[in-house]
Design a protein around this motif. Structure first.
Motif, PDB file in Angstrom:
ATOM      1  N   ALA A 103     -27.560-101.420  84.175  1.00 28.49           N
ATOM      2  CA  ALA A 103     -28.771-102.007  83.603  1.00 28.49           C
ATOM      3  C   ALA A 103     -29.555-102.781  84.659  1.00 28.49           C
ATOM      4  O   ALA A 103     -30.787-102.732  84.693  1.00 28.49           O
ATOM      5  N   THR A 104     -28.853-103.499  85.530  1.00 25.49           N
ATOM      6  CA  THR A 104     -29.527-104.246  86.593  1.00 25.49           C
ATOM      7  C   THR A 104     -30.228-103.303  87.557  1.00 25.49           C
ATOM      8  O   THR A 104     -31.372-103.550  87.968  1.00 25.49           O
ATOM      9  N   LEU A 105     -29.563-102.211  87.919  1.00 21.46           N
ATOM     10  CA  LEU A 105     -30.185-101.226  88.804  1.00 21.46           C
ATOM     11  C   LEU A 105     -31.436-100.639  88.166  1.00 21.46           C
ATOM     12  O   LEU A 105     -32.460-100.437  88.845  1.00 21.46           O
ATOM     13  N   ALA A 106     -31.384-100.381  86.852  1.00 17.59           N
ATOM     14  CA  ALA A 106     -32.555 -99.836  86.157  1.00 17.59           C
ATOM     15  C   ALA A 106     -33.716-100.824  86.183  1.00 17.59           C
ATOM     16  O   ALA A 106     -34.877-100.435  86.397  1.00 17.59           O
ATOM     17  N   VAL A 107     -33.425-102.108  85.977  1.00 16.13           N
ATOM     18  CA  VAL A 107     -34.482-103.126  86.021  1.00 16.13           C
ATOM     19  C   VAL A 107     -35.089-103.187  87.417  1.00 16.13           C
ATOM     20  O   VAL A 107     -36.322-103.276  87.580  1.00 16.13           O
ATOM     21  N   ILE A 108     -34.252-103.150  88.439  1.00 13.94           N
ATOM     22  CA  ILE A 108     -34.749-103.209  89.822  1.00 13.94           C
ATOM     23  C   ILE A 108     -35.652-102.017  90.124  1.00 13.94           C
ATOM     24  O   ILE A 108     -36.740-102.167  90.707  1.00 13.94           O
ATOM     25  N   VAL A 109     -35.231-100.823  89.730  1.00 16.21           N
ATOM     26  CA  VAL A 109     -36.026 -99.604  89.990  1.00 16.21           C
ATOM     27  C   VAL A 109     -37.400 -99.708  89.335  1.00 16.21           C
ATOM     28  O   VAL A 109     -38.441 -99.474  89.974  1.00 16.21           O
ATOM     29  N   VAL A 110     -37.432-100.072  88.043  1.00 13.50           N
ATOM     30  CA  VAL A 110     -38.716-100.137  87.325  1.00 13.50           C
ATOM     31  C   VAL A 110     -39.569-101.276  87.859  1.00 13.50           C
ATOM     32  O   VAL A 110     -40.796-101.132  88.014  1.00 13.50           O
ATOM     33  N   ALA A 111     -38.953-102.424  88.178  1.00 14.80           N
ATOM     34  CA  ALA A 111     -39.717-103.561  88.693  1.00 14.80           C
ATOM     35  C   ALA A 111     -40.316-103.271  90.065  1.00 14.80           C
ATOM     36  O   ALA A 111     -41.387-103.791  90.407  1.00 14.80           O
TER      37      ALA A 111
ATOM     38  N   GLY B 116     -17.869-102.642  80.567  1.00 15.00           N
ATOM     39  CA  GLY B 116     -18.858-103.710  80.480  1.00 15.00           C
ATOM     40  C   GLY B 116     -19.422-104.074  81.840  1.00 15.00           C
ATOM     41  O   GLY B 116     -20.638-104.259  82.002  1.00 15.00           O
ATOM     42  N   ALA B 117     -18.550-104.175  82.849  1.00 10.89           N
ATOM     43  CA  ALA B 117     -19.009-104.487  84.207  1.00 10.89           C
ATOM     44  C   ALA B 117     -19.938-103.397  84.736  1.00 10.89           C
ATOM     45  O   ALA B 117     -20.965-103.688  85.376  1.00 10.89           O
ATOM     46  N   TRP B 118     -19.598-102.136  84.448  1.00 11.72           N
ATOM     47  CA  TRP B 118     -20.460-101.041  84.892  1.00 11.72           C
ATOM     48  C   TRP B 118     -21.797-101.064  84.162  1.00 11.72           C
ATOM     49  O   TRP B 118     -22.833-100.740  84.740  1.00 11.72           O
ATOM     50  N   GLN B 119     -21.787-101.470  82.894  1.00 14.99           N
ATOM     51  CA  GLN B 119     -23.051-101.625  82.167  1.00 14.99           C
ATOM     52  C   GLN B 119     -23.934-102.660  82.851  1.00 14.99           C
ATOM     53  O   GLN B 119     -25.147-102.468  82.973  1.00 14.99           O
TER      54      GLN B 119
ATOM     55  N   ILE C 254     -33.239 -95.402  81.646  1.00 17.05           N
ATOM     56  CA  ILE C 254     -32.643 -95.192  82.962  1.00 17.05           C
ATOM     57  C   ILE C 254     -31.262 -95.823  83.030  1.00 17.05           C
ATOM     58  O   ILE C 254     -30.300 -95.225  83.528  1.00 17.05           O
ATOM     59  N   GLY C 255     -31.151 -97.051  82.494  1.00 17.70           N
ATOM     60  CA  GLY C 255     -29.861 -97.740  82.510  1.00 17.70           C
ATOM     61  C   GLY C 255     -28.794 -97.005  81.725  1.00 17.70           C
ATOM     62  O   GLY C 255     -27.637 -96.919  82.169  1.00 17.70           O
ATOM     63  N   ARG C 256     -29.157 -96.447  80.583  1.00 21.46           N
ATOM     64  CA  ARG C 256     -28.175 -95.731  79.774  1.00 21.46           C
ATOM     65  C   ARG C 256     -27.722 -94.438  80.450  1.00 21.46           C
ATOM     66  O   ARG C 256     -26.560 -94.062  80.356  1.00 21.46           O
ATOM     67  N   VAL C 257     -28.643 -93.740  81.113  1.00 21.72           N
ATOM     68  CA  VAL C 257     -28.268 -92.511  81.820  1.00 21.72           C
ATOM     69  C   VAL C 257     -27.300 -92.834  82.956  1.00 21.72           C
ATOM     70  O   VAL C 257     -26.257 -92.180  83.120  1.00 21.72           O
ATOM     71  N   ILE C 258     -27.638 -93.859  83.744  1.00 17.44           N
ATOM     72  CA  ILE C 258     -26.759 -94.257  84.846  1.00 17.44           C
ATOM     73  C   ILE C 258     -25.398 -94.688  84.312  1.00 17.44           C
ATOM     74  O   ILE C 258     -24.352 -94.311  84.857  1.00 17.44           O
ATOM     75  N   TRP C 259     -25.417 -95.489  83.233  1.00 18.00           N
ATOM     76  CA  TRP C 259     -24.151 -95.983  82.675  1.00 18.00           C
ATOM     77  C   TRP C 259     -23.297 -94.829  82.154  1.00 18.00           C
ATOM     78  O   TRP C 259     -22.095 -94.789  82.396  1.00 18.00           O
TER      79      TRP C 259
ATOM     80  N   VAL D 207     -23.169 -91.631  82.978  1.00 17.94           N
ATOM     81  CA  VAL D 207     -22.573 -90.814  84.038  1.00 17.94           C
ATOM     82  C   VAL D 207     -21.414 -91.553  84.696  1.00 17.94           C
ATOM     83  O   VAL D 207     -20.319 -91.010  84.885  1.00 17.94           O
ATOM     84  N   GLY D 208     -21.640 -92.822  85.027  1.00 17.17           N
ATOM     85  CA  GLY D 208     -20.582 -93.600  85.666  1.00 17.17           C
ATOM     86  C   GLY D 208     -19.430 -93.911  84.735  1.00 17.17           C
ATOM     87  O   GLY D 208     -18.271 -93.977  85.170  1.00 17.17           O
ATOM     88  N   ALA D 209     -19.728 -94.106  83.427  1.00 19.83           N
ATOM     89  CA  ALA D 209     -18.674 -94.443  82.472  1.00 19.83           C
ATOM     90  C   ALA D 209     -17.674 -93.317  82.323  1.00 19.83           C
ATOM     91  O   ALA D 209     -16.470 -93.557  82.163  1.00 19.83           O
ATOM     92  N   ILE D 210     -18.153 -92.076  82.389  1.00 20.01           N
ATOM     93  CA  ILE D 210     -17.233 -90.934  82.297  1.00 20.01           C
ATOM     94  C   ILE D 210     -16.259 -90.958  83.463  1.00 20.01           C
ATOM     95  O   ILE D 210     -15.039 -90.811  83.291  1.00 20.01           O
ATOM     96  N   ALA D 211     -16.791 -91.164  84.660  1.00 21.48           N
ATOM     97  CA  ALA D 211     -15.931 -91.193  85.848  1.00 21.48           C
ATOM     98  C   ALA D 211     -14.968 -92.380  85.794  1.00 21.48           C
ATOM     99  O   ALA D 211     -13.781 -92.250  86.128  1.00 21.48           O
ATOM    100  N   LEU D 212     -15.461 -93.542  85.381  1.00 25.45           N
ATOM    101  CA  LEU D 212     -14.611 -94.729  85.290  1.00 25.45           C
ATOM    102  C   LEU D 212     -13.485 -94.538  84.287  1.00 25.45           C
ATOM    103  O   LEU D 212     -12.331 -94.909  84.539  1.00 25.45           O
ATOM    104  N   ASP D 213     -13.819 -93.965  83.125  1.00 21.10           N
ATOM    105  CA  ASP D 213     -12.812 -93.771  82.090  1.00 21.10           C
ATOM    106  C   ASP D 213     -11.717 -92.804  82.550  1.00 21.10           C
ATOM    107  O   ASP D 213     -10.525 -93.048  82.331  1.00 21.10           O
ATOM    108  N   ILE D 214     -12.132 -91.719  83.202  1.00 15.72           N
ATOM    109  CA  ILE D 214     -11.140 -90.763  83.704  1.00 15.72           C
ATOM    110  C   ILE D 214     -10.242 -91.413  84.755  1.00 15.72           C
ATOM    111  O   ILE D 214      -9.010 -91.269  84.725  1.00 15.72           O
ATOM    112  N   ALA D 215     -10.849 -92.171  85.674  1.00 13.84           N
ATOM    113  CA  ALA D 215     -10.068 -92.834  86.720  1.00 13.84           C
ATOM    114  C   ALA D 215      -9.107 -93.852  86.125  1.00 13.84           C
ATOM    115  O   ALA D 215      -7.942 -93.958  86.552  1.00 13.84           O
TER     116      ALA D 215
END
Length: 397
Positions: free
Chosen positions: A216-224, A209-212, A171-176, A178-186
């Motif tokens: 990853a934290t969001l993924a841990v929260i969702v699963v927990a 790194g900050a987005w990672q 989950i963390g890698r999928v979220i990262w 998607v967001g990394a593409i947008a961050l890199d373009i911006a």
């Protein structure tokens, strides 16, 4: 925890030894130039090739904020046998050095209205037969996580929580991603043309790194939140962290095996792939051990970060959650920073470990401190860490 401590201590020794010796590992000659002001010049250097039977590689890197340039190699008769053109911003190439016989070659660097930095390296490559040692690396990446999960299961961690950790990783890698593409373009639209390219690479590493850390934290929260028993005991959170790291190793190992089978199986790109692997082996001592050790240290960081985030959810405290997020982000930032440093510094993959080791040490300290706060000592005179170790070794989950 004792195993993690011993692994960290070994990694520090390996990192210091490898980085200390990598400057001479396979490098025949290195030349570089740096221009703080706009410069037009031609510089010539001698390159002595001692062995006509050996294969050599040449690596050329240039980061120019303005102007252009090129690097040529002339043989003993003055004929050009290699050329790499540089444009503004970033340019890098690894190629075979045209070894037409022993003796002195001439390396000629030309810059026109340029401001920036360049480096050229000639490296003696190992024999192609030695490349198959990298199968050992792929094998370790598959066997090591299975062994770690088996040991954790024997000591009381259930497969359920390791599977939850694997879900966190996915989950963390999928979220990262998607967001990394947008961050890199911006970042490229807003920063690439306003700051030097070297500074842009550093900013890019920090942003990704900050987005990672956030992903990853969001993924841990969702699963927990879905697997509430994760928050009951620290052993459950540790098992989840191990599960996420184990899945990353397994995926990396499987991809490595497929890549090696394609590389040694022939094909139009097989020879070039073997050359690039030989170059990596030339600049990285004990290359087959590098990725397993690096990923093992990243797993320690992931275990600490996962435990912190779950502990924060359990106690409804933002401090541990933020600490876990910082660790998650620091790992990718350290890896990205080491790759940026390798442009003009050490190209050894052990340099990643040298940058990552302080993050792992800090993660271990935070993990140890939060275990003390999490576990309640059930016996008089027993510390919280002693209680956790005793329960864990007894197989209580």
């Amino acid at each position: 925890l004792p195993c993690a401590h011993r692994l960290l201590r070994s990694c520090f020794v390996i990192a210091i030894f490898s980085v200390a010796h990598v400057a001479s590992a396979g490098v025949v000659v290195e030349h570089r130039g740096a221009y703080d002001t706009v410069t037009s010049t031609i510089e010539s250097f001698s390159v002595e090739v001692p062995d006509a039977q050996r294969e050599y590689g040449i690596s050329v890197t240039a980061i120019l904020d303005s102007g252009s340039g090129s690097l040529r190699v002339l043989d003993r008769g003055g004929e050009m046998v290699y050329q790499h053109l540089w444009s503004t911003r970033y340019s890098q190439e690894r190629s075979r050095f045209p070894n037409t016989g022993p003796g002195a070659y001439t390396m000629e660097a030309t810059v026109e209205n340029a401001r920036g930095e360049w480096r050229a390296r000639v490296v003696a490559l190992p024999a192609r037969a030695s490349l198959k040692w990298t199968y050992a690396s792929a094998g370790l990446l598959i066997v090591l996580p299975l062994l770690i999960v088996a040991i954790a299961h024997r000591r009381g961690a259930t497969i359920k929580f390791a599977a939850a950790g694997a879900a966190m990783f996915l989950i963390g890698r999928v979220i990262w991603f998607v967001g990394a593409i947008a961050l890199d373009i911006a970042a490229r639209f807003t920063l690439e043309d306003s700051i030097s390219y070297g500074a842009f690479l550093w900013v890019q590493s920090i942003l990704l790194g900050a987005w990672q850390g956030c992903a990853a934290t969001l993924a841990v929260i969702v699963v927990a939140m879905l697997v509430r028993s994760l928050r009951e005991k620290p052993a459950h959170a540790i098992a989840a962290g191990i599960g996420g790291g184990a899945l990353e190793m397994l995926v990396t190992g499987a991809v490595s095996v497929l890549g090696l089978l394609g590389m040694f199986g022939g094909g139009p790109k097989s020879d070039q792939a073997q050359f690039l692997l030989a170059y990596d082996m030339a600049v990285t001592p004990l290359l087959p051990l590098a990725d397993p050790v690096i990923l093992a240290v990243q797993t320690i960081c992931g275990v600490a970060a996962t435990t912190l985030v779950v502990h924060g959810l359990r106690t409804r405290s933002s401090g541990p959650v933020f600490g876990g997020m910082v660790i998650f982000g620091a790992v990718l930032t350290a890896v990205g920073a080491s790759r940026t440093l390798s442009l003009f510094g050490s190209e050894s993959r052990w340099a990643i470990l040298a940058v990552l080791a302080p993050v792992a040490a800090w993660s271990y300290v935070l993990l140890r401190r939060n275990l003390l706060a999490w576990v309640e000592s059930p016996r008089e005179g027993e510390t919280a860490l002693d209680a956790f170790t005793r329960e864990h070794e007894a197989g209580i989950d």
